[in-house]
Scaffold this motif. Structure first.
Motif, PDB file in Angstrom:
ATOM      1  N   THR A  43       0.832  -1.198   0.000  1.00  0.00           N
ATOM      2  CA  THR A  43       0.000   0.000   0.000  1.00  0.00           C
ATOM      3  C   THR A  43       0.866   1.247   0.000  1.00  0.00           C
ATOM      4  N   VAL A  44       0.247   2.335  -0.439  1.00  0.00           N
ATOM      5  CA  VAL A  44       0.928   3.623  -0.396  1.00  0.00           C
ATOM      6  C   VAL A  44       1.302   3.966   1.043  1.00  0.00           C
ATOM      7  N   ALA A  45       0.418   3.631   1.983  1.00  0.00           N
ATOM      8  CA  ALA A  45       0.696   3.910   3.393  1.00  0.00           C
ATOM      9  C   ALA A  45       1.913   3.130   3.877  1.00  0.00           C
ATOM     10  N   GLN A  46       2.034   1.861   3.472  1.00  0.00           N
ATOM     11  CA  GLN A  46       3.205   1.064   3.864  1.00  0.00           C
ATOM     12  C   GLN A  46       4.482   1.656   3.293  1.00  0.00           C
ATOM     13  N   LEU A  47       4.417   2.063   2.045  1.00  0.00           N
ATOM     14  CA  LEU A  47       5.574   2.685   1.414  1.00  0.00           C
ATOM     15  C   LEU A  47       5.953   3.975   2.121  1.00  0.00           C
ATOM     16  N   GLU A  48       4.967   4.819   2.389  1.00  0.00           N
ATOM     17  CA  GLU A  48       5.245   6.093   3.059  1.00  0.00           C
ATOM     18  C   GLU A  48       5.803   5.869   4.457  1.00  0.00           C
ATOM     19  N   ASN A  49       5.299   4.870   5.161  1.00  0.00           N
ATOM     20  CA  ASN A  49       5.816   4.571   6.500  1.00  0.00           C
ATOM     21  C   ASN A  49       7.280   4.156   6.442  1.00  0.00           C
ATOM     22  N   ARG A  50       7.628   3.346   5.431  1.00  0.00           N
ATOM     23  CA  ARG A  50       9.025   2.911   5.290  1.00  0.00           C
ATOM     24  C   ARG A  50       9.922   4.108   4.979  1.00  0.00           C
ATOM     25  N   VAL A  51       9.460   4.980   4.113  1.00  0.00           N
ATOM     26  CA  VAL A  51      10.238   6.180   3.781  1.00  0.00           C
ATOM     27  C   VAL A  51      10.367   7.090   4.998  1.00  0.00           C
ATOM     28  N   ASN A  52       9.277   7.263   5.749  1.00  0.00           N
ATOM     29  CA  ASN A  52       9.316   8.110   6.940  1.00  0.00           C
ATOM     30  C   ASN A  52      10.273   7.562   7.984  1.00  0.00           C
ATOM     31  N   ASP A  53      10.372   6.239   8.078  1.00  0.00           N
ATOM     32  CA  ASP A  53      11.326   5.636   9.017  1.00  0.00           C
ATOM     33  C   ASP A  53      12.756   6.053   8.666  1.00  0.00           C
ATOM     34  N   VAL A  54      13.042   6.074   7.368  1.00  0.00           N
ATOM     35  CA  VAL A  54      14.380   6.485   6.932  1.00  0.00           C
ATOM     36  C   VAL A  54      14.604   7.963   7.229  1.00  0.00           C
ATOM     37  N   ARG A  55      13.621   8.800   6.924  1.00  0.00           N
ATOM     38  CA  ARG A  55      13.771  10.230   7.158  1.00  0.00           C
ATOM     39  C   ARG A  55      13.929  10.521   8.651  1.00  0.00           C
ATOM     40  N   THR A  56      13.185   9.819   9.477  1.00  0.00           N
ATOM     41  CA  THR A  56      13.310  10.018  10.927  1.00  0.00           C
ATOM     42  C   THR A  56      14.704   9.650  11.400  1.00  0.00           C
ATOM     43  N   ALA A  57      15.225   8.522  10.893  1.00  0.00           N
ATOM     44  CA  ALA A  57      16.568   8.093  11.285  1.00  0.00           C
ATOM     45  C   ALA A  57      17.628   9.056  10.770  1.00  0.00           C
ATOM     46  N   GLN A  58      17.428   9.571   9.553  1.00  0.00           N
ATOM     47  CA  GLN A  58      18.382  10.529   9.009  1.00  0.00           C
ATOM     48  C   GLN A  58      18.390  11.822   9.823  1.00  0.00           C
ATOM     49  N   ALA A  60      17.623  12.126  12.985  1.00  0.00           N
ATOM     50  CA  ALA A  60      18.252  11.844  14.270  1.00  0.00           C
ATOM     51  C   ALA A  60      19.774  11.764  14.150  1.00  0.00           C
ATOM     52  N   ALA A  61      20.248  11.309  12.989  1.00  0.00           N
ATOM     53  CA  ALA A  61      21.689  11.175  12.788  1.00  0.00           C
ATOM     54  C   ALA A  61      22.352  12.474  12.344  1.00  0.00           C
ATOM     55  N   SER A  62      21.547  13.465  11.974  1.00  0.00           N
ATOM     56  CA  SER A  62      22.083  14.734  11.482  1.00  0.00           C
ATOM     57  C   SER A  62      22.446  15.659  12.637  1.00  0.00           C
ATOM     58  N   GLY A  63      23.533  16.382  12.455  1.00  0.00           N
ATOM     59  CA  GLY A  63      23.950  17.312  13.494  1.00  0.00           C
ATOM     60  C   GLY A  63      23.071  18.543  13.569  1.00  0.00           C
ATOM     61  N   ASP A  64      22.496  18.954  12.440  1.00  0.00           N
ATOM     62  CA  ASP A  64      21.640  20.130  12.421  1.00  0.00           C
ATOM     63  C   ASP A  64      20.697  20.028  11.223  1.00  0.00           C
ATOM     64  N   ASP A  65      19.816  21.000  11.106  1.00  0.00           N
ATOM     65  CA  ASP A  65      18.819  20.951  10.039  1.00  0.00           C
ATOM     66  C   ASP A  65      19.459  21.072   8.664  1.00  0.00           C
ATOM     67  N   ALA A  66      20.521  21.841   8.553  1.00  0.00           N
ATOM     68  CA  ALA A  66      21.184  22.006   7.261  1.00  0.00           C
ATOM     69  C   ALA A  66      21.753  20.669   6.775  1.00  0.00           C
ATOM     70  N   GLN A  67      22.347  19.922   7.692  1.00  0.00           N
ATOM     71  CA  GLN A  67      22.884  18.611   7.319  1.00  0.00           C
ATOM     72  C   GLN A  67      21.760  17.667   6.905  1.00  0.00           C
ATOM     73  N   TYR A  68      20.658  17.730   7.625  1.00  0.00           N
ATOM     74  CA  TYR A  68      19.511  16.890   7.285  1.00  0.00           C
ATOM     75  C   TYR A  68      18.977  17.232   5.897  1.00  0.00           C
ATOM     76  N   GLN A  69      18.869  18.513   5.590  1.00  0.00           N
ATOM     77  CA  GLN A  69      18.373  18.917   4.289  1.00  0.00           C
ATOM     78  C   GLN A  69      19.308  18.463   3.170  1.00  0.00           C
ATOM     79  N   ARG A  70      20.592  18.432   3.441  1.00  0.00           N
ATOM     80  CA  ARG A  70      21.538  17.921   2.443  1.00  0.00           C
ATOM     81  C   ARG A  70      21.307  16.431   2.208  1.00  0.00           C
ATOM     82  N   LEU A  71      21.047  15.700   3.292  1.00  0.00           N
ATOM     83  CA  LEU A  71      20.757  14.272   3.170  1.00  0.00           C
ATOM     84  C   LEU A  71      19.495  14.042   2.341  1.00  0.00           C
ATOM     85  N   VAL A  72      18.480  14.843   2.600  1.00  0.00           N
ATOM     86  CA  VAL A  72      17.233  14.719   1.848  1.00  0.00           C
ATOM     87  C   VAL A  72      17.487  14.978   0.367  1.00  0.00           C
ATOM     88  N   ALA A  73      18.275  16.001   0.070  1.00  0.00           N
ATOM     89  CA  ALA A  73      18.578  16.333  -1.322  1.00  0.00           C
ATOM     90  C   ALA A  73      19.365  15.217  -1.999  1.00  0.00           C
TER      91      ALA A  73
END
Length: 221
Positions: A43-58, A60-73
Motif C-alpha cells: 500500500t501507499v501507506a506502507q511505502l510512506e511509512n518505510r520512507v518516513n522511518d528512513v527520514r526520521t533516522a536521518q 536523528a543522525a544529522s547534526g543540524d537541520d542544514a545537514q539533514y536537508q543535504r541528506l534529503v537532497a
C-alpha cells in the motif's frame, strides 16, 4: 566491513546481456496500492511509512537541520528506491521458492554478527546501512535477510555473481519469478521491467536493489 557486505552497483556494471523485457503494468484497479505483486499489495501507506522511518533516522543522525536537508537532497529518489526494494523482496521470495532455497534465522543472525564485528558494533552497522543504503535501523534485519537470500539463491543457481554470465543467470531467474507473480505498479512511481543492462526493477532507478550483495569474492576476509 565483512567481505560479504553490500558493495555499490556491481550487477549494473557486470551484466552485459538482458533478459526479455517484461510488460510494465500499472493502473487504478487497486486504489491505495503502490504496487500489487501476485496476490500481495504494497500500500501507499506502507511505502510512506518505510520512507518516513528512513527520514526520521536521518534526522536523528544529522547534526543540524542544514545537514539533514543535504541528506534529503542527496536521497531525492528515496520513495522510488524504497518501492523498488519492497517489490523485489517479494520477487526474491518467489525465486527462492522456485529454486527450493530457504534461509534460517540462525544464518541471518550469523551474518549480522559478522558484519557488526567488522563495523565495530551494532550501532555502527546501523549507521553504515542508513548512510550507504538508506535503510532505517528497524528494517536492518530485513535488509540483511535479503543479502543472505541473494547469496544462497546465486549459489543454488550456480551463478558466479562476479561474472557477466553469472549475473545474467541470476537476473533471468528473478525475471522469471516476476513474470510468474505479475507486478502491477501504480504508474505514479514509474514502470516495471528488465532494463537493457539486465536489471529487474523500476525504470531509471540508478541504485538497484540486490546490486551490492554480489561482490563477495572480491572483498578480503
Amino acid at each position: 566491513m565483512h567481505r560479504r557486505r553490500r558493495t555499490a552497483l556491481v550487477l549494473s556494471a557486470a551484466i552485459a546481456a538482458a533478459a526479455p523485457l517484461l510488460t510494465a503494468c500499472g493502473s487504478d484497479a487497486h486504489p491505495g496500492a503502490a504496487a500489487v505483486v501476485g496476490s500481495e499489495r504494497i500500500t501507499v501507506a506502507q511505502l510512506e511509512n518505510r520512507v518516513n522511518d528512513v527520514r526520521t533516522a536521518q534526522r536523528a543522525a544529522s547534526g543540524d537541520d542544514a545537514q539533514y536537508q543535504r541528506l534529503v537532497a542527496q536521497t531525492g529518489t528515496l520513495t522510488r528506491n524504497t518501492l523498488n526494494g519492497m517489490v523485489l523482496e517479494k520477487v526474491l521470495d518467489r525465486a527462492l521458492q522456485d529454486a527450493g532455497v530457504t534461509v534460517t534465522r540462525k544464518e541471518v543472525q550469523k551474518y549480522r554478527s559478522d558484519l557488526e564485528r567488522q563495523a565495530g558494533g551494532s550501532q555502527a552497522l546501523e549507521a553504515a546501512w542508513l548512510q550507504q543504503y538508506s535503510v532505517a535501523p528497524e528494517h536492518l534485519e530485513e535488509s540483511l535477510r535479503s543479502d543472505v537470500e541473494v547469496q544462497k539463491l546465486a549459489t543454488a543457481l550456480g551463478a558466479d555473481m562476479n561474472s557477466p554470465q553469472g549475473g545474467t543467470v541470476f537476473w533471468k531467474a528473478m525475471a522469471a519469478a516476476s513474470d510468474e507473480l505479475g507486478v502491477d505498479l501504480n504508474p505514479r512511481y514509474g514502470s516495471w521491467g528488465v532494463a537493457q543492462d539486465g536489471r529487474l526493477g523500476l525504470a531509471d532507478i540508478k541504485t538497484p536493489w540486490v546490486r551490492e550483495v554480489t561482490k563477495a569474492a572480491q572483498q578480503p576476509a
